[in-house]
Design a protein around this motif. Structure first.
Motif, PDB file in Angstrom:
ATOM      1  N   GLU A   1       0.846  -1.196   0.000  1.00  0.00           N
ATOM      2  CA  GLU A   1       0.000   0.000   0.000  1.00  0.00           C
ATOM      3  C   GLU A   1       0.884   1.250   0.000  1.00  0.00           C
ATOM      4  O   GLU A   1       2.059   1.201   0.368  1.00  0.00           O
ATOM      5  CB  GLU A   1      -0.914   0.004   1.233  1.00  0.00           C
ATOM      6  CG  GLU A   1      -1.922  -1.135   1.257  1.00  0.00           C
ATOM      7  CD  GLU A   1      -3.069  -0.831   2.190  1.00  0.00           C
ATOM      8  OE1 GLU A   1      -3.567   0.319   2.175  1.00  0.00           O
ATOM      9  OE2 GLU A   1      -3.464  -1.734   2.960  1.00  0.00           O
ATOM     10  N   PRO A   2       0.326   2.400  -0.376  1.00  0.00           N
ATOM     11  CA  PRO A   2       1.131   3.626  -0.464  1.00  0.00           C
ATOM     12  C   PRO A   2       1.303   4.314   0.889  1.00  0.00           C
ATOM     13  O   PRO A   2       1.055   5.510   1.048  1.00  0.00           O
ATOM     14  CB  PRO A   2       0.314   4.495  -1.423  1.00  0.00           C
ATOM     15  CG  PRO A   2      -1.096   4.112  -1.129  1.00  0.00           C
ATOM     16  CD  PRO A   2      -1.052   2.624  -0.855  1.00  0.00           C
ATOM     17  N   ILE A   3       1.725   3.544   1.884  1.00  0.00           N
ATOM     18  CA  ILE A   3       1.938   4.083   3.231  1.00  0.00           C
ATOM     19  C   ILE A   3       3.263   3.550   3.761  1.00  0.00           C
ATOM     20  O   ILE A   3       3.474   2.329   3.824  1.00  0.00           O
ATOM     21  CB  ILE A   3       0.803   3.687   4.199  1.00  0.00           C
ATOM     22  CG1 ILE A   3      -0.561   4.156   3.674  1.00  0.00           C
ATOM     23  CG2 ILE A   3       1.067   4.263   5.593  1.00  0.00           C
ATOM     24  CD1 ILE A   3      -1.734   3.679   4.505  1.00  0.00           C
ATOM     25  N   ARG A   4       4.139   4.463   4.132  1.00  0.00           N
ATOM     26  CA  ARG A   4       5.393   4.064   4.760  1.00  0.00           C
ATOM     27  C   ARG A   4       5.205   4.009   6.278  1.00  0.00           C
ATOM     28  O   ARG A   4       4.380   4.732   6.833  1.00  0.00           O
ATOM     29  CB  ARG A   4       6.500   5.058   4.408  1.00  0.00           C
ATOM     30  CG  ARG A   4       6.867   5.073   2.929  1.00  0.00           C
ATOM     31  CD  ARG A   4       7.891   6.148   2.611  1.00  0.00           C
ATOM     32  NE  ARG A   4       7.317   7.486   2.708  1.00  0.00           N
ATOM     33  CZ  ARG A   4       8.032   8.580   2.932  1.00  0.00           C
ATOM     34  NH1 ARG A   4       9.344   8.510   3.143  1.00  0.00           N
ATOM     35  NH2 ARG A   4       7.446   9.769   2.972  1.00  0.00           N
ATOM     36  N   VAL A   5       5.970   3.162   6.931  1.00  0.00           N
ATOM     37  CA  VAL A   5       5.888   3.014   8.389  1.00  0.00           C
ATOM     38  C   VAL A   5       7.296   3.105   8.959  1.00  0.00           C
ATOM     39  O   VAL A   5       8.167   2.304   8.624  1.00  0.00           O
ATOM     40  CB  VAL A   5       5.232   1.680   8.791  1.00  0.00           C
ATOM     41  CG1 VAL A   5       5.166   1.563  10.320  1.00  0.00           C
ATOM     42  CG2 VAL A   5       3.826   1.557   8.179  1.00  0.00           C
ATOM     43  N   SER A   6       7.518   4.088   9.822  1.00  0.00           N
ATOM     44  CA  SER A   6       8.840   4.331  10.387  1.00  0.00           C
ATOM     45  C   SER A   6       8.753   4.473  11.905  1.00  0.00           C
ATOM     46  O   SER A   6       7.705   4.805  12.454  1.00  0.00           O
ATOM     47  CB  SER A   6       9.444   5.619   9.809  1.00  0.00           C
ATOM     48  OG  SER A   6       9.583   5.559   8.407  1.00  0.00           O
ATOM     49  N   GLU A   7       9.888   4.225  12.546  1.00  0.00           N
ATOM     50  CA  GLU A   7       9.990   4.446  13.996  1.00  0.00           C
ATOM     51  C   GLU A   7      11.307   5.143  14.289  1.00  0.00           C
ATOM     52  O   GLU A   7      12.354   4.773  13.745  1.00  0.00           O
ATOM     53  CB  GLU A   7       9.932   3.121  14.763  1.00  0.00           C
ATOM     54  CG  GLU A   7      10.009   3.314  16.280  1.00  0.00           C
ATOM     55  CD  GLU A   7      10.416   2.053  17.034  1.00  0.00           C
ATOM     56  OE1 GLU A   7      10.376   2.083  18.277  1.00  0.00           O
ATOM     57  OE2 GLU A   7      10.800   1.065  16.385  1.00  0.00           O
ATOM     58  N   ILE A   8      11.248   6.157  15.136  1.00  0.00           N
ATOM     59  CA  ILE A   8      12.457   6.784  15.661  1.00  0.00           C
ATOM     60  C   ILE A   8      12.616   6.347  17.111  1.00  0.00           C
ATOM     61  O   ILE A   8      11.664   6.395  17.895  1.00  0.00           O
ATOM     62  CB  ILE A   8      12.378   8.319  15.584  1.00  0.00           C
ATOM     63  CG1 ILE A   8      12.340   8.783  14.126  1.00  0.00           C
ATOM     64  CG2 ILE A   8      13.577   8.959  16.296  1.00  0.00           C
ATOM     65  CD1 ILE A   8      12.203  10.286  13.961  1.00  0.00           C
ATOM     66  N   ALA A   9      13.815   5.900  17.456  1.00  0.00           N
ATOM     67  CA  ALA A   9      14.089   5.439  18.815  1.00  0.00           C
ATOM     68  C   ALA A   9      15.187   6.314  19.422  1.00  0.00           C
ATOM     69  O   ALA A   9      16.380   6.041  19.257  1.00  0.00           O
ATOM     70  CB  ALA A   9      14.516   3.980  18.813  1.00  0.00           C
ATOM     71  N   PRO A  10      14.809   7.390  20.116  1.00  0.00           N
ATOM     72  CA  PRO A  10      15.822   8.255  20.718  1.00  0.00           C
ATOM     73  C   PRO A  10      16.409   7.650  21.991  1.00  0.00           C
ATOM     74  O   PRO A  10      15.749   6.890  22.708  1.00  0.00           O
ATOM     75  CB  PRO A  10      15.038   9.538  21.057  1.00  0.00           C
ATOM     76  CG  PRO A  10      13.717   9.408  20.361  1.00  0.00           C
ATOM     77  CD  PRO A  10      13.463   7.939  20.265  1.00  0.00           C
ATOM     78  N   GLY A  11      17.631   8.040  22.270  1.00  0.00           N
ATOM     79  CA  GLY A  11      18.254   7.719  23.541  1.00  0.00           C
ATOM     80  C   GLY A  11      18.002   8.856  24.522  1.00  0.00           C
ATOM     81  O   GLY A  11      16.866   9.297  24.687  1.00  0.00           O
ATOM     82  N   MET A  12      19.060   9.374  25.136  1.00  0.00           N
ATOM     83  CA  MET A  12      18.902  10.420  26.139  1.00  0.00           C
ATOM     84  C   MET A  12      18.549  11.756  25.483  1.00  0.00           C
ATOM     85  O   MET A  12      19.356  12.340  24.758  1.00  0.00           O
ATOM     86  CB  MET A  12      20.189  10.577  26.954  1.00  0.00           C
ATOM     87  CG  MET A  12      20.561   9.361  27.771  1.00  0.00           C
ATOM     88  SD  MET A  12      22.020   9.654  28.808  1.00  0.00           S
ATOM     89  CE  MET A  12      21.286  10.625  30.132  1.00  0.00           C
ATOM     90  N   VAL A  13      17.338  12.226  25.724  1.00  0.00           N
ATOM     91  CA  VAL A  13      16.887  13.515  25.208  1.00  0.00           C
ATOM     92  C   VAL A  13      16.476  14.376  26.396  1.00  0.00           C
ATOM     93  O   VAL A  13      15.551  14.019  27.138  1.00  0.00           O
ATOM     94  CB  VAL A  13      15.688  13.368  24.255  1.00  0.00           C
ATOM     95  CG1 VAL A  13      15.320  14.727  23.662  1.00  0.00           C
ATOM     96  CG2 VAL A  13      15.982  12.360  23.159  1.00  0.00           C
ATOM     97  N   ARG A  14      17.137  15.475  26.560  1.00  0.00           N
ATOM     98  CA  ARG A  14      16.799  16.356  27.688  1.00  0.00           C
ATOM     99  C   ARG A  14      15.682  17.312  27.269  1.00  0.00           C
ATOM    100  O   ARG A  14      15.865  18.182  26.432  1.00  0.00           O
ATOM    101  CB  ARG A  14      18.008  17.160  28.158  1.00  0.00           C
ATOM    102  CG  ARG A  14      17.681  18.012  29.378  1.00  0.00           C
ATOM    103  CD  ARG A  14      18.923  18.472  30.103  1.00  0.00           C
ATOM    104  NE  ARG A  14      18.605  18.872  31.467  1.00  0.00           N
ATOM    105  CZ  ARG A  14      19.495  18.996  32.431  1.00  0.00           C
ATOM    106  NH1 ARG A  14      20.761  18.722  32.206  1.00  0.00           N
ATOM    107  NH2 ARG A  14      19.137  19.365  33.643  1.00  0.00           N
TER     108      ARG A  14
END
Length: 247
Positions: free
Chosen positions: A166-179
């Motif tokens: 389908e015309p839908i992308r799926v992404s995930e961002i996994a941050p570490g330490m973010v103040r």
């Protein structure tokens, strides 16, 4: 790009607010969704977006968000989430665990379900979920949060499989330490000393704008390019348990 729309949940502060600003700078009309309506109204006025009061754990509230967005949506940033408590499993409050699962997993599920028809209708949609490095490895005192963020990761992985073709992308961002101003403060029930100790001595932890930059980058890749997962940490953090600190 002027006609493209984006939805950011948890947009009242931190990574959510920064992401809304970054997407607006790329030309998106951004729907800023959060429970704190005063803050999202200010943000929406700043970026010429749309403020929507939304509690992602409330199905009726999520339905109202989908109605406000309309028939077409190009980008959904599932950012609403949080950590509550840091007790070991032996003494952890089950209500904290339920709350973390509700907002990080069920909330993400409900918003995604509600907006998938509009994302599909765009012909070029993106579901981008804010995970965490806690969704990849366990650590003491983080059982409830790591369990919830592992759930978030699996939700994204499963959705990518189910929408393949389908015309839908799926992404995930996994941050570490973010103040940010609130994440650790909320986690420790308003204890500023404990919140400050998390980042004590860490030279240049990530800030919300660092993660927002990644959000905008993913959202502006060509349609055929899917960034499955992006793990982002400060240079001082090699792993969950390996953080350089200076005195």
């Amino acid at each position: 790009m002027d006609s493209r729309t984006a939805v950011v949940t948890g947009a009242s502060s931190g990574i959510g607010a920064a992401s809304a600003r970054a997407l607006a700078a790329e030309g998106f009309r951004v729907f800023c969704a959060a429970r704190r309506t005063d803050r999202v109204r200010e943000l929406a006025a700043e970026i010429d977006g749309v403020a929507v009061a939304c509690d992602v754990t409330d199905p009726d509230s999520v339905a109202s968000l989908a109605e406000a967005v309309g028939e077409v949506c190009h980008v959904l940033v599932n950012n609403a989430g949080g950590a509550f408590g840091s007790d070991p499993i032996e003494s952890a409050d089950p209500d904290d665990w339920r709350a973390m699962y509700e907002v990080n997993v069920i909330g993400t599920l409900q918003v995604t379900q509600a907006l998938l028809p509009a994302l599909r209708a765009s012909g070029d949609g993106l579901v981008l979920t804010m995970g965490s490095t806690a969704g990849r490895i366990a650590y003491e005192g983080g059982g409830g949060y790591t369990a919830a963020k592992h759930g978030t990761q699996v939700l994204s992985e499963t959705l990518r499989l189910e929408l393949c073709g389908e015309p839908i992308r799926v992404s995930e961002i996994a941050p570490g330490m973010v103040r940010t101003d609130e994440f650790s403060l909320v986690r420790f029930g308003g204890d500023q000393e404990k919140a400050d100790a998390v980042y004590a001595g860490v030279p240049d932890p990530l800030v919300a704008e660092d993660v927002a930059d990644a959000v905008a980058w993913i959202a502006t890749r060509p349609s055929h390019v899917n960034i499955d997962e992006l793990v982002i940490r400060p240079r001082a953090q090699a792993a969950q348990h390996k953080v350089h600190r200076v005195e």
